[in-house]
Write a protein that holds these residues in place. Structure first.
Motif, PDB file in Angstrom:
ATOM      1  N   THR A   1      -0.424   3.786  -3.342  1.00  0.00           N
ATOM      2  CA  THR A   1      -0.765   3.973  -1.930  1.00  0.00           C
ATOM      3  C   THR A   1      -1.594   5.226  -1.677  1.00  0.00           C
ATOM      4  O   THR A   1      -2.007   5.446  -0.546  1.00  0.00           O
ATOM      5  CB  THR A   1       0.506   4.021  -1.064  1.00  0.00           C
ATOM      6  OG1 THR A   1       1.353   5.056  -1.538  1.00  0.00           O
ATOM      7  CG2 THR A   1       1.225   2.684  -1.088  1.00  0.00           C
ATOM      8  N   HIS A   2      -1.844   6.018  -2.706  1.00  0.00           N
ATOM      9  CA  HIS A   2      -2.764   7.147  -2.538  1.00  0.00           C
ATOM     10  C   HIS A   2      -4.127   6.566  -2.163  1.00  0.00           C
ATOM     11  O   HIS A   2      -4.581   5.595  -2.769  1.00  0.00           O
ATOM     12  CB  HIS A   2      -2.852   7.952  -3.841  1.00  0.00           C
ATOM     13  CG  HIS A   2      -3.665   9.188  -3.710  1.00  0.00           C
ATOM     14  ND1 HIS A   2      -5.025   9.183  -3.842  1.00  0.00           N
ATOM     15  CD2 HIS A   2      -3.305  10.460  -3.436  1.00  0.00           C
ATOM     16  CE1 HIS A   2      -5.481  10.407  -3.669  1.00  0.00           C
ATOM     17  NE2 HIS A   2      -4.439  11.205  -3.419  1.00  0.00           N
ATOM     18  N   PRO A   3      -4.805   7.112  -1.148  1.00  0.00           N
ATOM     19  CA  PRO A   3      -6.044   6.500  -0.650  1.00  0.00           C
ATOM     20  C   PRO A   3      -7.114   6.251  -1.716  1.00  0.00           C
ATOM     21  O   PRO A   3      -7.736   5.186  -1.729  1.00  0.00           O
ATOM     22  CB  PRO A   3      -6.534   7.496   0.394  1.00  0.00           C
ATOM     23  CG  PRO A   3      -5.307   8.193   0.861  1.00  0.00           C
ATOM     24  CD  PRO A   3      -4.404   8.266  -0.325  1.00  0.00           C
ATOM     25  N   ALA A   4      -7.318   7.177  -2.638  1.00  0.00           N
ATOM     26  CA  ALA A   4      -8.357   6.983  -3.659  1.00  0.00           C
ATOM     27  C   ALA A   4      -7.985   5.846  -4.606  1.00  0.00           C
ATOM     28  O   ALA A   4      -8.834   5.012  -4.957  1.00  0.00           O
ATOM     29  CB  ALA A   4      -8.570   8.278  -4.435  1.00  0.00           C
ATOM     30  N   VAL A   5      -6.729   5.793  -5.011  1.00  0.00           N
ATOM     31  CA  VAL A   5      -6.285   4.731  -5.922  1.00  0.00           C
ATOM     32  C   VAL A   5      -6.296   3.387  -5.203  1.00  0.00           C
ATOM     33  O   VAL A   5      -6.749   2.377  -5.758  1.00  0.00           O
ATOM     34  CB  VAL A   5      -4.884   5.039  -6.486  1.00  0.00           C
ATOM     35  CG1 VAL A   5      -4.375   3.900  -7.351  1.00  0.00           C
ATOM     36  CG2 VAL A   5      -4.907   6.341  -7.280  1.00  0.00           C
ATOM     37  N   ALA A   6      -5.828   3.363  -3.968  1.00  0.00           N
ATOM     38  CA  ALA A   6      -5.817   2.110  -3.204  1.00  0.00           C
ATOM     39  C   ALA A   6      -7.226   1.568  -3.021  1.00  0.00           C
ATOM     40  O   ALA A   6      -7.469   0.370  -3.202  1.00  0.00           O
ATOM     41  CB  ALA A   6      -5.143   2.322  -1.850  1.00  0.00           C
ATOM     42  N   MET A   7      -8.172   2.451  -2.688  1.00  0.00           N
ATOM     43  CA  MET A   7      -9.565   1.992  -2.536  1.00  0.00           C
ATOM     44  C   MET A   7     -10.128   1.511  -3.872  1.00  0.00           C
ATOM     45  O   MET A   7     -10.857   0.518  -3.926  1.00  0.00           O
ATOM     46  CB  MET A   7     -10.441   3.111  -1.966  1.00  0.00           C
ATOM     47  CG  MET A   7     -10.268   3.311  -0.476  1.00  0.00           C
ATOM     48  SD  MET A   7     -10.550   1.793   0.459  1.00  0.00           S
ATOM     49  CE  MET A   7     -12.292   1.580   0.218  1.00  0.00           C
ATOM     50  N   GLY A   8      -9.793   2.209  -4.948  1.00  0.00           N
ATOM     51  CA  GLY A   8     -10.242   1.775  -6.266  1.00  0.00           C
ATOM     52  C   GLY A   8      -9.705   0.411  -6.633  1.00  0.00           C
ATOM     53  O   GLY A   8     -10.425  -0.426  -7.174  1.00  0.00           O
ATOM     54  N   LEU A   9      -8.431   0.172  -6.319  1.00  0.00           N
ATOM     55  CA  LEU A   9      -7.832  -1.129  -6.606  1.00  0.00           C
ATOM     56  C   LEU A   9      -8.394  -2.225  -5.709  1.00  0.00           C
ATOM     57  O   LEU A   9      -8.647  -3.343  -6.165  1.00  0.00           O
ATOM     58  CB  LEU A   9      -6.314  -1.058  -6.452  1.00  0.00           C
ATOM     59  CG  LEU A   9      -5.566  -0.320  -7.559  1.00  0.00           C
ATOM     60  CD1 LEU A   9      -4.111  -0.115  -7.167  1.00  0.00           C
ATOM     61  CD2 LEU A   9      -5.661  -1.082  -8.865  1.00  0.00           C
TER      62      LEU A   9
ATOM     63  N   ILE B   1      -2.008  -4.687  -0.464  1.00  0.00           N
ATOM     64  CA  ILE B   1      -1.748  -4.385   0.952  1.00  0.00           C
ATOM     65  C   ILE B   1      -0.241  -4.299   1.192  1.00  0.00           C
ATOM     66  O   ILE B   1       0.236  -3.404   1.906  1.00  0.00           O
ATOM     67  CB  ILE B   1      -2.421  -5.431   1.859  1.00  0.00           C
ATOM     68  CG1 ILE B   1      -3.940  -5.258   1.793  1.00  0.00           C
ATOM     69  CG2 ILE B   1      -1.914  -5.324   3.285  1.00  0.00           C
ATOM     70  CD1 ILE B   1      -4.713  -6.393   2.399  1.00  0.00           C
ATOM     71  N   THR B   2       0.528  -5.210   0.598  1.00  0.00           N
ATOM     72  CA  THR B   2       1.980  -5.184   0.756  1.00  0.00           C
ATOM     73  C   THR B   2       2.563  -3.884   0.209  1.00  0.00           C
ATOM     74  O   THR B   2       3.439  -3.276   0.828  1.00  0.00           O
ATOM     75  CB  THR B   2       2.626  -6.385   0.057  1.00  0.00           C
ATOM     76  OG1 THR B   2       2.088  -7.579   0.611  1.00  0.00           O
ATOM     77  CG2 THR B   2       4.129  -6.379   0.220  1.00  0.00           C
ATOM     78  N   ALA B   3       2.064  -3.426  -0.925  1.00  0.00           N
ATOM     79  CA  ALA B   3       2.530  -2.152  -1.489  1.00  0.00           C
ATOM     80  C   ALA B   3       2.159  -1.008  -0.545  1.00  0.00           C
ATOM     81  O   ALA B   3       2.924  -0.064  -0.382  1.00  0.00           O
ATOM     82  CB  ALA B   3       1.923  -1.922  -2.865  1.00  0.00           C
ATOM     83  N   GLY B   4       1.005  -1.106   0.077  1.00  0.00           N
ATOM     84  CA  GLY B   4       0.529  -0.045   0.967  1.00  0.00           C
ATOM     85  C   GLY B   4       1.327   0.084   2.251  1.00  0.00           C
ATOM     86  O   GLY B   4       1.491   1.177   2.773  1.00  0.00           O
ATOM     87  N   ILE B   5       1.836  -1.044   2.757  1.00  0.00           N
ATOM     88  CA  ILE B   5       2.588  -0.966   4.011  1.00  0.00           C
ATOM     89  C   ILE B   5       4.091  -0.909   3.763  1.00  0.00           C
ATOM     90  O   ILE B   5       4.879  -0.914   4.695  1.00  0.00           O
ATOM     91  CB  ILE B   5       2.243  -2.132   4.962  1.00  0.00           C
ATOM     92  CG1 ILE B   5       2.550  -3.487   4.325  1.00  0.00           C
ATOM     93  CG2 ILE B   5       0.801  -2.046   5.419  1.00  0.00           C
ATOM     94  CD1 ILE B   5       2.357  -4.667   5.255  1.00  0.00           C
ATOM     95  N   GLY B   6       4.473  -0.895   2.497  1.00  0.00           N
ATOM     96  CA  GLY B   6       5.890  -0.750   2.166  1.00  0.00           C
ATOM     97  C   GLY B   6       6.702  -2.002   2.336  1.00  0.00           C
ATOM     98  O   GLY B   6       7.914  -1.957   2.444  1.00  0.00           O
TER      99      GLY B   6
END
Length: 114
Positions: A48-56, A108-113
Protein backbone atom coordinates in the motif's frame (compact mmCIF):
# COMPACT_ATOMS: atom_id res chain seq x y z
CA UNK A 1 -5.28 -4.01 -31.08
CA UNK A 2 -3.54 -5.89 -33.87
CA UNK A 3 -3.68 -2.88 -36.22
CA UNK A 4 -1.96 -0.62 -33.69
CA UNK A 5 0.46 -3.32 -32.56
CA UNK A 6 1.86 -4.50 -35.86
CA UNK A 7 5.32 -4.18 -37.32
CA UNK A 8 7.47 -1.50 -35.77
CA UNK A 9 4.87 -0.55 -33.14
CA UNK A 10 4.68 -4.16 -31.91
CA UNK A 11 8.47 -4.32 -31.76
CA UNK A 12 8.68 -1.04 -29.84
CA UNK A 13 5.90 -2.05 -27.45
CA UNK A 14 7.57 -5.39 -26.76
CA UNK A 15 10.92 -3.70 -26.03
CA UNK A 16 9.47 -0.89 -23.90
CA UNK A 17 7.40 -3.28 -21.80
CA UNK A 18 10.39 -5.61 -21.45
CA UNK A 19 12.49 -2.77 -20.01
CA UNK A 20 9.83 -1.92 -17.41
CA UNK A 21 9.30 -5.58 -16.55
CA UNK A 22 13.04 -6.15 -16.12
CA UNK A 23 13.49 -3.08 -13.91
CA UNK A 24 10.44 -3.67 -11.72
CA UNK A 25 11.10 -7.40 -11.39
CA UNK A 26 14.68 -6.65 -10.35
CA UNK A 27 13.34 -4.26 -7.72
CA UNK A 28 10.88 -6.89 -6.44
CA UNK A 29 13.49 -9.64 -6.25
CA UNK A 30 16.03 -7.42 -4.49
CA UNK A 31 13.42 -6.13 -2.05
CA UNK A 32 12.24 -9.62 -1.18
CA UNK A 33 15.80 -10.93 -0.81
CA UNK A 34 17.03 -8.03 1.34
CA UNK A 35 13.87 -7.03 3.22
CA UNK A 36 11.24 -9.76 3.01
CA UNK A 37 8.01 -8.98 4.89
CA UNK A 38 7.79 -10.93 8.15
CA UNK A 39 3.99 -10.99 8.30
CA UNK A 40 0.91 -10.43 6.21
CA UNK A 41 0.50 -6.99 7.80
CA UNK A 42 4.03 -6.06 6.71
CA UNK A 43 3.27 -7.23 3.17
CA UNK A 44 0.05 -5.19 3.02
CA UNK A 45 1.88 -2.18 4.44
CA UNK A 46 4.56 -2.50 1.77
CA UNK A 47 2.06 -3.02 -1.08
CA UNK A 48 0.00 0.00 0.00
CA UNK A 49 3.00 2.33 -0.08
CA UNK A 50 2.16 4.77 -2.92
CA UNK A 51 5.29 4.08 -5.00
CA UNK A 52 4.93 0.30 -4.76
CA UNK A 53 1.18 0.43 -5.39
CA UNK A 54 1.68 2.56 -8.51
CA UNK A 55 4.43 0.23 -9.68
CA UNK A 56 2.17 -2.78 -9.24
CA UNK A 57 -0.82 -1.08 -10.86
CA UNK A 58 1.39 -0.19 -13.84
CA UNK A 59 2.95 -3.67 -13.84
CA UNK A 60 -0.38 -5.38 -14.54
CA UNK A 61 -1.22 -3.74 -17.91
CA UNK A 62 2.45 -3.74 -18.92
CA UNK A 63 2.84 -7.48 -18.40
CA UNK A 64 -0.49 -8.11 -20.15
CA UNK A 65 0.48 -5.93 -23.14
CA UNK A 66 3.83 -7.71 -23.33
CA UNK A 67 2.14 -11.10 -23.21
CA UNK A 68 -0.49 -10.08 -25.76
CA UNK A 69 2.04 -8.88 -28.34
CA UNK A 70 4.16 -11.99 -27.83
CA UNK A 71 1.25 -14.42 -28.11
CA UNK A 72 -0.20 -12.54 -31.06
CA UNK A 73 3.11 -12.78 -32.91
CA UNK A 74 3.48 -16.48 -32.12
CA UNK A 75 -0.08 -17.20 -33.29
CA UNK A 76 0.37 -15.17 -36.50
CA UNK A 77 3.67 -16.92 -37.26
CA UNK A 78 2.71 -20.51 -36.41
CA UNK A 79 -1.08 -20.93 -36.67
CA UNK A 80 -1.95 -20.77 -40.35
CA UNK A 81 -5.65 -21.65 -40.15
CA UNK A 82 -7.37 -18.27 -39.85
CA UNK A 83 -10.38 -19.45 -37.82
CA UNK A 84 -8.20 -21.29 -35.33
CA UNK A 85 -5.88 -18.30 -35.03
CA UNK A 86 -8.77 -15.91 -34.37
CA UNK A 87 -10.30 -18.33 -31.87
CA UNK A 88 -7.02 -18.69 -29.99
CA UNK A 89 -6.53 -14.92 -30.00
CA UNK A 90 -10.00 -14.51 -28.48
CA UNK A 91 -9.25 -17.11 -25.80
CA UNK A 92 -5.94 -15.46 -24.90
CA UNK A 93 -7.57 -12.03 -24.98
CA UNK A 94 -10.29 -13.10 -22.53
CA UNK A 95 -7.76 -14.85 -20.27
CA UNK A 96 -5.51 -11.77 -20.25
CA UNK A 97 -8.47 -9.46 -19.58
CA UNK A 98 -9.76 -11.64 -16.73
CA UNK A 99 -6.26 -11.94 -15.26
CA UNK A 100 -5.75 -8.20 -15.41
CA UNK A 101 -9.06 -7.43 -13.74
CA UNK A 102 -8.36 -10.02 -11.04
CA UNK A 103 -4.87 -8.63 -10.37
CA UNK A 104 -6.08 -5.03 -10.20
CA UNK A 105 -8.89 -6.07 -7.85
CA UNK A 106 -6.34 -7.79 -5.59
CA UNK A 107 -4.14 -4.67 -5.51
CA UNK A 108 -7.07 -2.35 -4.86
CA UNK A 109 -8.49 -4.67 -2.18
CA UNK A 110 -5.11 -4.72 -0.42
CA UNK A 111 -4.99 -0.93 -0.65
CA UNK A 112 -8.36 -0.35 0.99
CA UNK A 113 -7.82 -3.01 3.63
CA UNK A 114 -10.68 -5.21 2.50
Amino acid sequence: MSRQASGLMAWLMQRATAVYLALFTTYLVLHWLLNAPASHADLVSWVTHPAVAMGLVLFVPVVLAHAWVGMRDVLIDYVHILGLRVGLMLVFGFVFLASGLWALKAIITAGIGG
